[in-house]
Design an enzyme around this catalytic site. Structure first.
Site, PDB file in Angstrom:
ATOM      1  N   TYR A   1       0.834  -1.208   0.000  1.00  0.00           N
ATOM      2  CA  TYR A   1       0.000   0.000   0.000  1.00  0.00           C
ATOM      3  C   TYR A   1       0.870   1.261   0.000  1.00  0.00           C
ATOM      4  CZ  TYR A   1      -3.835   3.111   1.412  1.00  0.00           C
ATOM      5  OH  TYR A   1      -4.776   4.117   1.471  1.00  0.00           O
TER       6      TYR A   1
ATOM      7  N   LYS B   1       0.976   4.226  -2.890  1.00  0.00           N
ATOM      8  CA  LYS B   1       0.612   5.604  -2.595  1.00  0.00           C
ATOM      9  C   LYS B   1       1.794   6.569  -2.775  1.00  0.00           C
ATOM     10  CE  LYS B   1      -3.729   4.957  -1.669  1.00  0.00           C
ATOM     11  NZ  LYS B   1      -4.796   5.586  -2.487  1.00  0.00           N
TER      12      LYS B   1
END
Length: 260
Positions: free
Chosen positions: A170, A174
């Site tokens: 993740y 991002k």
């Protein structure tokens, strides 16, 4: 030495109005995406609520928008898939005639410590969170450049800046969004297209509410403001960026002071 501003820069922008603008919000059926969709529609934007599997949730957002007199449609597309992303933009152009705003909001988590992280869990998150913004933006960017107007806002995360335990996939996705934002902003600055990122901290969404209570309390204890953010606070930042033509390549942090 005097500086002459062009006519568009001289005009005072109406920060309450998005009348005449067409916007796509990926992952717009719930959480931050649904709030952004509704707030944009309240200001006159014609909104496309993109969803992958949650048609019922998307229809609920459309219903709420239509209840207050707004205009919105829902379009199903898996934005991790290039062809479906192209179709999303094409259908929007066919229905509304143009695309002015793209909010890349779709995202998933597959949290696992790196030593236990499977290739599938890595790839799923990179595909949905990062590859998707290439897919949708590549489909829309030429339309924006040709009309000499566009607003692209990528919903990144505090985790892409500070990292997160058990979130290498993740965090990488991002962080990649931030690099994408800065580079594309450089390429499109002369074409009337701005590209920015919003980096929320921990916000009271379904994703965060799934965190075990004790872990959530620990997270909140580390936030200087001692609370989770709201989806409306994230939407406020998006609206601010939509109405400013001289901000590009920036990351707006909304995290209660958790990362400075």
């Amino acid at each position: 030495m005097s500086i002459i501003l062009n006519e568009s820069a001289q005009k005072k922008s109406d920060t309450s109005s998005l009348v005449g603008k067409v916007a796509i919000i990926t992952g717009g059926s719930r959480g931050i995406g649904s709030t952004i969709a509704k707030e944009m529609a309240k200001r006159g934007a014609e909104v496309v609520v993109n969803y992958n599997s949650s048609k019922e949730a998307a229809d609920e957002v459309i219903y709420e928008i239509e209840e207050f007199g707004g205009t919105a449609i829902s379009i199903q597309a898996d934005v991790s898939n290039y062809e479906e992303s192209l179709s999303l933009v094409e259908k929007t152009q066919e229905y509304f005639g143009k695309v002015d705003i793209l909010i890349n909001n779709a995202g998933i988590t597959r949290d696992r410590t790196f030593r236990k992280l499977s290739e599938k869990e890595w790839t799923e998150v990179i595909d949905v969170n990062l590859n998707s913004i290439y897919h949708t933006t590549s489909a829309a960017i030429n339309l924006m450049i040709e009309q000499e107007y566009g607003r692209i806002i990528n919903i990144s995360s505090i985790i892409g800046q500070a990292g997160g335990f058990g979130q290498t996939n993740y965090s990488a996705s991002k962080a990649g969004m931030i690099g994408f934002t800065k580079s594309l902003a450089l390429e499109t600055a002369r074409n009337g297209v701005t590209v920015n990122a919003v980096c929320p901290g921990y916000v009271a969404t379904e994703m965060v509410q799934q965190i075990p209570e004790k872990a959530k309390e620990k997270i909140i204890s580390k936030i200087p403001m001692q609370r989770l953010g709201t989806t409306s606070e994230i939407a406020d930042a998006v609206l601010f960026l939509l109405n400013n033509s001289y901000i590009t390549g920036q990351c707006i942090n909304i995290n209660g002071g958790a990362y400075m």
